[in-house]
Design a protein around this motif. Sequence first.
Motif, mmCIF file in Angstrom:
data_model
loop_
_atom_site.group_PDB
_atom_site.id
_atom_site.type_symbol
_atom_site.label_atom_id
_atom_site.label_comp_id
_atom_site.label_asym_id
_atom_site.label_seq_id
_atom_site.Cartn_x
_atom_site.Cartn_y
_atom_site.Cartn_z
ATOM 1 N N VAL A 151 0.855 -1.184 0.000
ATOM 2 C CA VAL A 151 0.000 0.000 0.000
ATOM 3 C C VAL A 151 0.888 1.230 0.000
ATOM 4 N N THR A 152 1.186 1.691 -1.201
ATOM 5 C CA THR A 152 2.072 2.839 -1.376
ATOM 6 C C THR A 152 1.614 3.653 -2.572
ATOM 7 N N GLY A 153 1.875 4.946 -2.533
ATOM 8 C CA GLY A 153 1.569 5.801 -3.662
ATOM 9 C C GLY A 153 2.727 5.922 -4.638
ATOM 10 N N GLU A 154 3.859 5.269 -4.337
ATOM 11 C CA GLU A 154 5.047 5.403 -5.177
ATOM 12 C C GLU A 154 4.852 4.741 -6.534
ATOM 13 N N ALA A 155 5.493 5.321 -7.544
ATOM 14 C CA ALA A 155 5.404 4.788 -8.900
ATOM 15 C C ALA A 155 6.014 3.396 -9.010
ATOM 16 N N SER A 156 6.844 3.009 -8.068
ATOM 17 C CA SER A 156 7.503 1.703 -8.093
ATOM 18 C C SER A 156 6.661 0.604 -7.446
ATOM 19 N N PHE A 157 5.372 0.859 -7.210
ATOM 20 C CA PHE A 157 4.528 -0.135 -6.541
ATOM 21 C C PHE A 157 4.557 -1.476 -7.268
ATOM 22 N N ASP A 158 4.623 -1.422 -8.613
ATOM 23 C CA ASP A 158 4.598 -2.661 -9.384
ATOM 24 C C ASP A 158 5.871 -3.479 -9.178
ATOM 25 N N GLN A 159 7.029 -2.797 -9.160
ATOM 26 C CA GLN A 159 8.279 -3.510 -8.947
ATOM 27 C C GLN A 159 8.388 -4.021 -7.511
ATOM 28 N N GLN A 160 7.809 -3.276 -6.588
ATOM 29 C CA GLN A 160 7.783 -3.753 -5.204
ATOM 30 C C GLN A 160 6.953 -5.026 -5.086
ATOM 31 N N PHE A 161 5.851 -5.079 -5.805
ATOM 32 C CA PHE A 161 5.011 -6.275 -5.778
ATOM 33 C C PHE A 161 5.714 -7.454 -6.435
ATOM 34 N N ILE A 162 6.370 -7.201 -7.565
ATOM 35 C CA ILE A 162 7.135 -8.259 -8.225
ATOM 36 C C ILE A 162 8.191 -8.815 -7.275
ATOM 37 N N SER A 163 8.847 -7.938 -6.535
ATOM 38 C CA SER A 163 9.864 -8.372 -5.570
ATOM 39 C C SER A 163 9.255 -9.274 -4.494
ATOM 40 N N ARG A 164 8.053 -8.944 -4.041
ATOM 41 C CA ARG A 164 7.387 -9.778 -3.044
ATOM 42 C C ARG A 164 7.084 -11.180 -3.592
ATOM 43 N N LEU A 165 6.711 -11.235 -4.869
ATOM 44 C CA LEU A 165 6.325 -12.506 -5.462
ATOM 45 C C LEU A 165 7.519 -13.361 -5.897
ATOM 46 N N THR A 166 8.665 -12.728 -6.119
ATOM 47 C CA THR A 166 9.812 -13.405 -6.731
ATOM 48 C C THR A 166 10.166 -14.753 -6.094
ATOM 49 N N PRO A 167 10.171 -14.892 -4.768
ATOM 50 C CA PRO A 167 10.529 -16.208 -4.189
ATOM 51 C C PRO A 167 9.563 -17.326 -4.574
ATOM 52 N N PHE A 168 8.383 -16.970 -5.061
ATOM 53 C CA PHE A 168 7.361 -17.969 -5.365
ATOM 54 C C PHE A 168 7.109 -18.132 -6.866
ATOM 55 N N VAL A 169 7.855 -17.396 -7.670
ATOM 56 C CA VAL A 169 7.591 -17.357 -9.110
ATOM 57 C C VAL A 169 8.066 -18.617 -9.815
ATOM 58 N N GLN A 170 7.199 -19.136 -10.687
ATOM 59 C CA GLN A 170 7.551 -20.175 -11.644
ATOM 60 C C GLN A 170 7.518 -19.531 -13.032
ATOM 61 N N ARG A 171 8.560 -19.734 -13.810
ATOM 62 C CA ARG A 171 8.659 -19.110 -15.133
ATOM 63 C C ARG A 171 7.945 -19.935 -16.197
ATOM 64 N N SER A 172 7.355 -19.248 -17.152
ATOM 65 C CA SER A 172 6.832 -19.902 -18.342
ATOM 66 C C SER A 172 7.795 -19.645 -19.488
ATOM 67 N N TYR A 173 8.199 -20.710 -20.162
ATOM 68 C CA TYR A 173 9.123 -20.578 -21.282
ATOM 69 C C TYR A 173 8.410 -20.831 -22.617
#
Length: 214
Positions: A151-173
């Motif tokens: 919950v932030t007004g910063e323009a980087s909210f999307d990258q912050q969310f990606i960072s939160r998800l990164t440990p759980f991410v499975q890539r599609s190739y």
Amino acid sequence: MKIACLCPTYFRANCLFDAIFCFLKQNHTDKHLLILDDTGSYANFLYKGVQIVSIPSTFRTLPEKFNAMVGMTPSDAQICAVWEDDDLYLPWHLKSIEATLEPFRGPVAYHHEQVLSDDGEKMRIEGVGGRFHASLAFNRECFQKTGGWPVTGEASFDQQFISRLTPFVQRSYQEPSYYFRWGQSDGYHGQSAMAGFHDVEWTEKARANLRQVH
């Protein structure tokens, strides 16, 4: 596997038609598109898996709007996918998400290895590299584990969310299925209002421009 697509919108009717068209053309059948409009511009309805929720009160930030949308999705939807109204999703996008996430249990998220991108001059294939928030998907366990969007007004909210998800991410190739069309959509882009990662005024600048265009 039911996938709920989260589509926030704000005075972008022309782009919204494209988002709905892309959803209806998906070859994954168990799907739901939730469109949340916080301008009160539309009638509320549900038809063929497309739902519009239109309210007159505007959310303070886009992350708060996204978090609220997760709570509005059907209870039997196992996966939530970001579905931006100014980008395009090719017909196999949801199938790619299902194929990538179905084997896993517990908190898990999706991010395609490559996307299609258009800067207004030419289309190219790019690696995600911690970007392209609108190609993300995640299950409910992952949303709860990470706390959702910051919950932030910063323009980087999307990258912050990606960072939160990164440990759980499975890539599609598989073949890219998401098209970031910076230069080709018929509408004003919020990124145009962003002066930097920590800009907290971009939301109101973007809204003012969208109201003017509307």
